[in-house]
Design a protein around this motif. Structure first.
Motif, PDB file in Angstrom:
ATOM      1  N   MET A 169     -68.995-120.192 -18.671  1.00  0.00           N
ATOM      2  CA  MET A 169     -68.381-119.550 -17.518  1.00  0.00           C
ATOM      3  C   MET A 169     -67.456-120.562 -16.845  1.00  0.00           C
ATOM      4  SD  MET A 169     -68.068-116.717 -15.927  1.00  0.00           S
ATOM      5  CE  MET A 169     -69.433-115.837 -16.669  1.00  0.00           C
ATOM      6  N   ALA A 170     -66.279-120.081 -16.413  1.00  0.00           N
ATOM      7  CA  ALA A 170     -65.302-120.966 -15.795  1.00  0.00           C
ATOM      8  C   ALA A 170     -65.771-121.397 -14.424  1.00  0.00           C
ATOM      9  CB  ALA A 170     -63.942-120.261 -15.707  1.00  0.00           C
ATOM     10  N   ASP A 171     -65.155-122.466 -13.931  1.00  0.00           N
ATOM     11  CA  ASP A 171     -65.543-122.994 -12.626  1.00  0.00           C
ATOM     12  C   ASP A 171     -65.137-122.051 -11.496  1.00  0.00           C
ATOM     13  OD1 ASP A 171     -66.526-125.166 -13.922  1.00  0.00           O
ATOM     14  OD2 ASP A 171     -64.713-126.396 -13.653  1.00  0.00           O
ATOM     15  N   ASN A 172     -64.083-121.240 -11.679  1.00  0.00           N
ATOM     16  CA  ASN A 172     -63.630-120.358 -10.617  1.00  0.00           C
ATOM     17  C   ASN A 172     -64.306-118.996 -10.656  1.00  0.00           C
ATOM     18  OD1 ASN A 172     -62.452-119.519 -12.960  1.00  0.00           O
ATOM     19  ND2 ASN A 172     -60.404-119.147 -12.069  1.00  0.00           N
ATOM     20  N   ALA A 173     -65.364-118.852 -11.436  1.00  0.00           N
ATOM     21  CA  ALA A 173     -66.062-117.570 -11.528  1.00  0.00           C
ATOM     22  C   ALA A 173     -66.853-117.306 -10.251  1.00  0.00           C
ATOM     23  CB  ALA A 173     -66.987-117.559 -12.735  1.00  0.00           C
ATOM     24  N   THR A 174     -66.814-116.066  -9.805  1.00  0.00           N
ATOM     25  CA  THR A 174     -67.558-115.662  -8.613  1.00  0.00           C
ATOM     26  C   THR A 174     -68.970-115.251  -9.018  1.00  0.00           C
ATOM     27  OG1 THR A 174     -66.821-113.373  -8.781  1.00  0.00           O
ATOM     28  CG2 THR A 174     -65.389-114.904  -7.572  1.00  0.00           C
ATOM     29  N   TRP A 175     -69.816-114.916  -8.012  1.00  0.00           N
ATOM     30  CA  TRP A 175     -71.189-114.519  -8.335  1.00  0.00           C
ATOM     31  C   TRP A 175     -71.216-113.175  -9.057  1.00  0.00           C
ATOM     32  CZ3 TRP A 175     -73.349-110.048  -6.416  1.00  0.00           C
ATOM     33  CH2 TRP A 175     -72.638-109.415  -5.364  1.00  0.00           C
ATOM     34  N   ILE A 176     -70.161-112.324  -8.787  1.00  0.00           N
ATOM     35  CA  ILE A 176     -70.100-111.056  -9.516  1.00  0.00           C
ATOM     36  C   ILE A 176     -69.807-111.317 -10.988  1.00  0.00           C
ATOM     37  CG2 ILE A 176     -68.857-108.867  -9.716  1.00  0.00           C
ATOM     38  CD1 ILE A 176     -68.383-108.906  -6.756  1.00  0.00           C
ATOM     39  N   ASP A 177     -68.895-112.272 -11.243  1.00  0.00           N
ATOM     40  CA  ASP A 177     -68.607-112.629 -12.631  1.00  0.00           C
ATOM     41  C   ASP A 177     -69.851-113.134 -13.342  1.00  0.00           C
ATOM     42  OD1 ASP A 177     -65.936-111.965 -12.215  1.00  0.00           O
ATOM     43  OD2 ASP A 177     -65.411-113.996 -11.571  1.00  0.00           O
ATOM     44  N   ARG A 178     -70.605-113.930 -12.645  1.00  0.00           N
ATOM     45  CA  ARG A 178     -71.810-114.490 -13.274  1.00  0.00           C
ATOM     46  C   ARG A 178     -72.842-113.398 -13.567  1.00  0.00           C
ATOM     47  NH1 ARG A 178     -71.487-119.967 -12.887  1.00  0.00           N
ATOM     48  NH2 ARG A 178     -70.000-120.786 -11.361  1.00  0.00           N
ATOM     49  N   VAL A 179     -72.952-112.401 -12.645  1.00  0.00           N
ATOM     50  CA  VAL A 179     -73.907-111.315 -12.872  1.00  0.00           C
ATOM     51  C   VAL A 179     -73.490-110.468 -14.066  1.00  0.00           C
ATOM     52  CG1 VAL A 179     -74.857-109.180 -11.888  1.00  0.00           C
ATOM     53  CG2 VAL A 179     -74.681-111.254 -10.498  1.00  0.00           C
ATOM     54  N   ILE A 180     -72.168-110.129 -14.104  1.00  0.00           N
ATOM     55  CA  ILE A 180     -71.673-109.311 -15.213  1.00  0.00           C
ATOM     56  C   ILE A 180     -71.816-110.056 -16.530  1.00  0.00           C
ATOM     57  CG2 ILE A 180     -69.604-108.233 -16.177  1.00  0.00           C
ATOM     58  CD1 ILE A 180     -68.710-107.624 -13.351  1.00  0.00           C
ATOM     59  N   ALA A 181     -71.506-111.360 -16.516  1.00  0.00           N
ATOM     60  CA  ALA A 181     -71.632-112.145 -17.737  1.00  0.00           C
ATOM     61  C   ALA A 181     -73.080-112.241 -18.190  1.00  0.00           C
ATOM     62  CB  ALA A 181     -71.053-113.535 -17.513  1.00  0.00           C
ATOM     63  N   TYR A 182     -74.018-112.232 -17.225  1.00  0.00           N
ATOM     64  CA  TYR A 182     -75.431-112.298 -17.597  1.00  0.00           C
ATOM     65  C   TYR A 182     -75.885-111.001 -18.225  1.00  0.00           C
ATOM     66  CZ  TYR A 182     -80.480-112.812 -17.149  1.00  0.00           C
ATOM     67  OH  TYR A 182     -81.822-112.862 -17.405  1.00  0.00           O
ATOM     68  N   VAL A 183     -75.428-109.860 -17.631  1.00  0.00           N
ATOM     69  CA  VAL A 183     -75.825-108.559 -18.169  1.00  0.00           C
ATOM     70  C   VAL A 183     -75.086-108.261 -19.466  1.00  0.00           C
ATOM     71  CG1 VAL A 183     -75.873-106.073 -17.704  1.00  0.00           C
ATOM     72  CG2 VAL A 183     -76.368-107.706 -15.872  1.00  0.00           C
ATOM     73  N   SER A 184     -73.755-108.494 -19.468  1.00  0.00           N
ATOM     74  CA  SER A 184     -72.945-108.198 -20.666  1.00  0.00           C
ATOM     75  C   SER A 184     -71.966-109.341 -20.882  1.00  0.00           C
ATOM     76  CB  SER A 184     -72.194-106.870 -20.481  1.00  0.00           C
ATOM     77  OG  SER A 184     -71.336-106.645 -21.578  1.00  0.00           O
ATOM     78  N   PRO A 185     -72.282-110.267 -21.753  1.00  0.00           N
ATOM     79  CA  PRO A 185     -71.361-111.388 -22.006  1.00  0.00           C
ATOM     80  C   PRO A 185     -69.971-110.939 -22.463  1.00  0.00           C
ATOM     81  CG  PRO A 185     -73.525-111.817 -22.958  1.00  0.00           C
ATOM     82  CD  PRO A 185     -73.543-110.391 -22.511  1.00  0.00           C
ATOM     83  N   ALA A 186     -69.895-109.841 -23.257  1.00  0.00           N
ATOM     84  CA  ALA A 186     -68.581-109.361 -23.713  1.00  0.00           C
ATOM     85  C   ALA A 186     -67.739-108.881 -22.529  1.00  0.00           C
ATOM     86  CB  ALA A 186     -68.751-108.242 -24.740  1.00  0.00           C
ATOM     87  N   ALA A 187     -68.353-108.130 -21.627  1.00  0.00           N
ATOM     88  CA  ALA A 187     -67.623-107.649 -20.452  1.00  0.00           C
ATOM     89  C   ALA A 187     -67.204-108.813 -19.573  1.00  0.00           C
ATOM     90  CB  ALA A 187     -68.482-106.667 -19.664  1.00  0.00           C
ATOM     91  N   GLY A 188     -68.048-109.824 -19.457  1.00  0.00           N
ATOM     92  CA  GLY A 188     -67.672-111.003 -18.675  1.00  0.00           C
ATOM     93  C   GLY A 188     -66.505-111.745 -19.280  1.00  0.00           C
ATOM     94  N   ALA A 189     -66.485-111.828 -20.625  1.00  0.00           N
ATOM     95  CA  ALA A 189     -65.367-112.510 -21.291  1.00  0.00           C
ATOM     96  C   ALA A 189     -64.069-111.741 -21.079  1.00  0.00           C
ATOM     97  CB  ALA A 189     -65.677-112.667 -22.774  1.00  0.00           C
ATOM     98  N   ARG A 190     -64.147-110.395 -21.186  1.00  0.00           N
ATOM     99  CA  ARG A 190     -62.933-109.604 -20.956  1.00  0.00           C
ATOM    100  C   ARG A 190     -62.458-109.752 -19.518  1.00  0.00           C
ATOM    101  NH1 ARG A 190     -65.846-105.775 -24.077  1.00  0.00           N
ATOM    102  NH2 ARG A 190     -66.453-104.710 -22.155  1.00  0.00           N
ATOM    103  N   ARG A 191     -63.365-109.855 -18.591  1.00  0.00           N
ATOM    104  CA  ARG A 191     -62.995-110.020 -17.185  1.00  0.00           C
ATOM    105  C   ARG A 191     -62.282-111.357 -16.968  1.00  0.00           C
ATOM    106  NH1 ARG A 191     -64.870-107.708 -12.428  1.00  0.00           N
ATOM    107  NH2 ARG A 191     -64.751-109.054 -10.569  1.00  0.00           N
ATOM    108  N   MET A 192     -62.763-112.431 -17.559  1.00  0.00           N
ATOM    109  CA  MET A 192     -62.121-113.738 -17.412  1.00  0.00           C
ATOM    110  C   MET A 192     -60.770-113.772 -18.124  1.00  0.00           C
ATOM    111  SD  MET A 192     -64.111-115.220 -15.434  1.00  0.00           S
ATOM    112  CE  MET A 192     -63.178-116.739 -15.460  1.00  0.00           C
ATOM    113  N   LEU A 193     -60.641-113.085 -19.281  1.00  0.00           N
ATOM    114  CA  LEU A 193     -59.369-113.036 -19.989  1.00  0.00           C
ATOM    115  C   LEU A 193     -58.311-112.309 -19.162  1.00  0.00           C
ATOM    116  CD1 LEU A 193     -57.842-113.674 -22.589  1.00  0.00           C
ATOM    117  CD2 LEU A 193     -58.624-111.477 -23.506  1.00  0.00           C
ATOM    118  N   ALA A 194     -58.706-111.217 -18.526  1.00  0.00           N
ATOM    119  CA  ALA A 194     -57.756-110.492 -17.670  1.00  0.00           C
ATOM    120  C   ALA A 194     -57.329-111.354 -16.502  1.00  0.00           C
ATOM    121  CB  ALA A 194     -58.404-109.192 -17.181  1.00  0.00           C
TER     122      ALA A 194
END
Length: 569
Positions: free
Chosen positions: A1-26
């Motif tokens: 997870m990137a350093d600029n990730a918010t707590w929502i990003d971390r929650v989504i990445a925990y539940v669905s790593p693929a969705a978290g990756a797409r969110r960071m790519l966008a």
């Protein structure tokens, strides 16, 4: 997870790593250059793509812009002034040839013959050498490109024929082919190899000619790396010129309206005046009041009864400032400061004017290099090759007969004194030479020195004093002409002084002294007997006032002359 990730990003990445990756790519896509994002307040832009031989839409637009550019140069005084000012500073009266071969005789002959040929090089015989250069450069900048045919006329005559840009076109105005674009045939590397030239008379009769690139000088100003045809210098200022024309017209109309004598009637019975107006049918057939303003230009206003005269005054008090602002924008594509674009120096001092002109002159030097390398040097090499091949040179042809350079006119009129002082300082520092200074000003140093020598000889013959200082006007009389008699007198004076020095004991004679005097007096070298006499003293003779060595004879006493001289030692 990137350093600029918010707590929502971390929650989504925990539940669905693929969705978290797409969110960071966008998010990475959004974090881009601001200029690459079209906003609601910005204009939309198409994706930029490079094509072989340029973009098709650009090629179609070049012809339309060329027509508009010609109309601008023909009818718009501002457009004509901008281009003529550039031509004056780039070409001036024409560039001067300086041949640089190893033969001075060949150089002098080439420099004498080429300007004479340029005066008659125009195949129509209507333009002189300098006018032909100005016309070619002006056409290339106005139309975007221009062609010059190297004509080999019967009898070994060499001529130049200028081809306007619109006459370089496809046969019968047909479509472009993979190896032909707007009349220019290219090879696989998109390099021009031939040109299709249209010859059309006033009755519409057309005839095309195919001219190889070896016999054609093509001067184009492409704005993209893969373009073949050039773009007019007015391409970015058409709208500004139109806006300026419209603004000037509006100011003039407003000034005329303000100068009309008129009255404004203010009455309490405005409704009565309105009801008294005639009626006319509108576009829907309904009758309505017709309000017309004519003759006295009167208007009824519902207010207290009064009559007010219209005050005639210039509306647009900021017109001069607005014009200067527009002219600054118009001059930018030409790298031209406001003072040159508007021909107005009322708002500038000498320092700012010199700084603004320096940048413009630097841009003009680049254009000079382009023109003389792409056009004049090509023409000269073609002409000199033909002249040498036909044996028209009287001097011996060197191996490097094509070596040359063209010298444009230098800019010394901004501050001639400061420019001359800077040139002297550069020569003192060792970073420039008199030849380099002369070449920068478009002059031949050797020719100038020959002229100075001729002028000095003329002054000497006529006993005219020569001015040496530009400040005090100090003069120096001409130096006397050295002849054989004066040279002999000078040598005799030096020998007498030398003998006095030897007799006084301040000079010790040696072999080099005699060699020097013999050489200056053009006497034969010392004989063997003289060399042996010198060798006895090891090449050095003592002054006669010194005590002679042992075994040498005594010097005879001085002769008695009578009087009191017999008391002298």
């Amino acid at each position: 997870m990137a350093d600029n990730a918010t707590w929502i990003d971390r929650v989504i990445a925990y539940v669905s790593p693929a969705a978290g990756a797409r969110r960071m790519l966008a998010r990475d896509y959004l974090a881009t250059y601001r200029g690459a994002v079209a906003t609601r307040t910005g204009n939309r832009f198409d994706r930029s793509s490079s094509y072989r031989l340029g973009k098709p839409v650009d090629r179609r637009a070049l012809a339309s812009m060329r027509d508009r550019a010609r109309q601008t140069y023909r009818d718009n005084p501002i457009g004509r002034s901008l281009l003529n000012t550039e031509v004056d500073n780039v070409i001036a009266e024409g560039m001067t040839l300086q041949a640089n071969t190893l033969s001075k005789e060949f150089n002098a002959e080439a420099e004498d013959r080429f300007p004479v040929w340029m005066e008659v090089a125009d195949i129509r015989g209507m333009l002189s050498g300098g006018e032909l250069q100005r016309s070619i450069y002006r056409a290339s900048r106005r139309d975007g490109d221009v062609g010059v045919v190297l004509v080999s006329a019967p009898g070994g005559v060499s001529r130049l024929q200028t081809i306007p840009a619109d006459l370089i076109c496809n046969d019968n105005f047909g479509p472009d082919l993979p190896n032909r674009v707007d009349g220019v045939e290219v090879d696989d590397a998109a390099s021009p190899v031939a040109f299709n030239i249209l010859d059309q008379d006033e009755f519409g009769k057309r005839k095309w000619s195919r001219i190889l690139a070896d016999d054609f000088v093509f001067l184009a100003h492409p704005t993209e790396e893969l373009m073949v045809r050039g773009e007019t210098c007015y391409s970015t200022i058409f709208e500004l010129l139109n806006q300026l024309d419209g603004y000037v017209d509006a100011v003039i109309i407003a000034a005329r309206m303000a100068a009309i004598f008129g009255l404004i009637f203010k009455e309490d019975t405005a409704s009565k005046q309105y009801s008294g107006l005639p009626t006319l049918a509108n576009s829907q057939g309904q009758q309505q009041k017709a309000v017309t303003l004519e003759n006295g230009m009167a208007k009824y206003i519902g207010s207290s009864s009064d009559i007010v005269q219209v005050q005639a005054q210039q509306p647009m008090q900021q017109t001069p400032d607005f014009l200067r602002a527009i002219f600054r924008l118009i001059g930018l594509p030409f790298d031209m400061p406001l003072e040159l674009a508007l021909k107005d120096v009322s708002q500038s001092n000498l320092s700012s004017l010199r700084g603004a002109k320096s940048d413009y002159y630097r841009a003009c030097r680049t254009r000079q290099q382009w023109f003389k390398n792409r056009c004049l040097s090509r023409i000269y090499r073609w002409w000199i090759s033909r002249e040498v091949k036909m044996g028209r040179f009287t001097s011996k042809t060197p191996a490097d007969f094509w070596a040359h350079q063209f010298m444009p006119r230098g800019w010394q009129f901004t501050d001639p004194v400061a420019d001359a002082q800077a040139a002297l300082l550069e020569m003192d520092m060792g970073i420039n030479s008199p030849q380099g200074v002369a070449a920068a000003l478009g002059r031949d140093y050797e020719t100038i020195q020959n002229q100075i020598e001729s002028a000095r000889k003329m002054r000497d013959d006529r006993k005219i004093p020569e001015s040496r200082s530009t400040l005090t006007r100090d003069t120096m009389q001409p130096a006397p002409v050295a002849d054989a008699a004066s040279t002999g007198d000078q040598i005799k004076t030096e020998i007498d002084a030398y003998g006095v020095g030897v007799r006084a004991g301040v000079i010790t004679p040696q072999t080099d002294d005699e060699d020097s005097f013999r050489e200056r007096m053009e006497l034969p070298p010392m004989s063997e007997a003289a060399k042996e006499a010198w060798q006895k003293g090891a090449g050095v003779r003592r002054p006669i006032t010194l005590t002679p060595p042992e075994g040498a004879g005594q010097m005879p006493p001085p002769a008695q002359t009578g009087g009191n001289n017999d008391q002298n030692d």
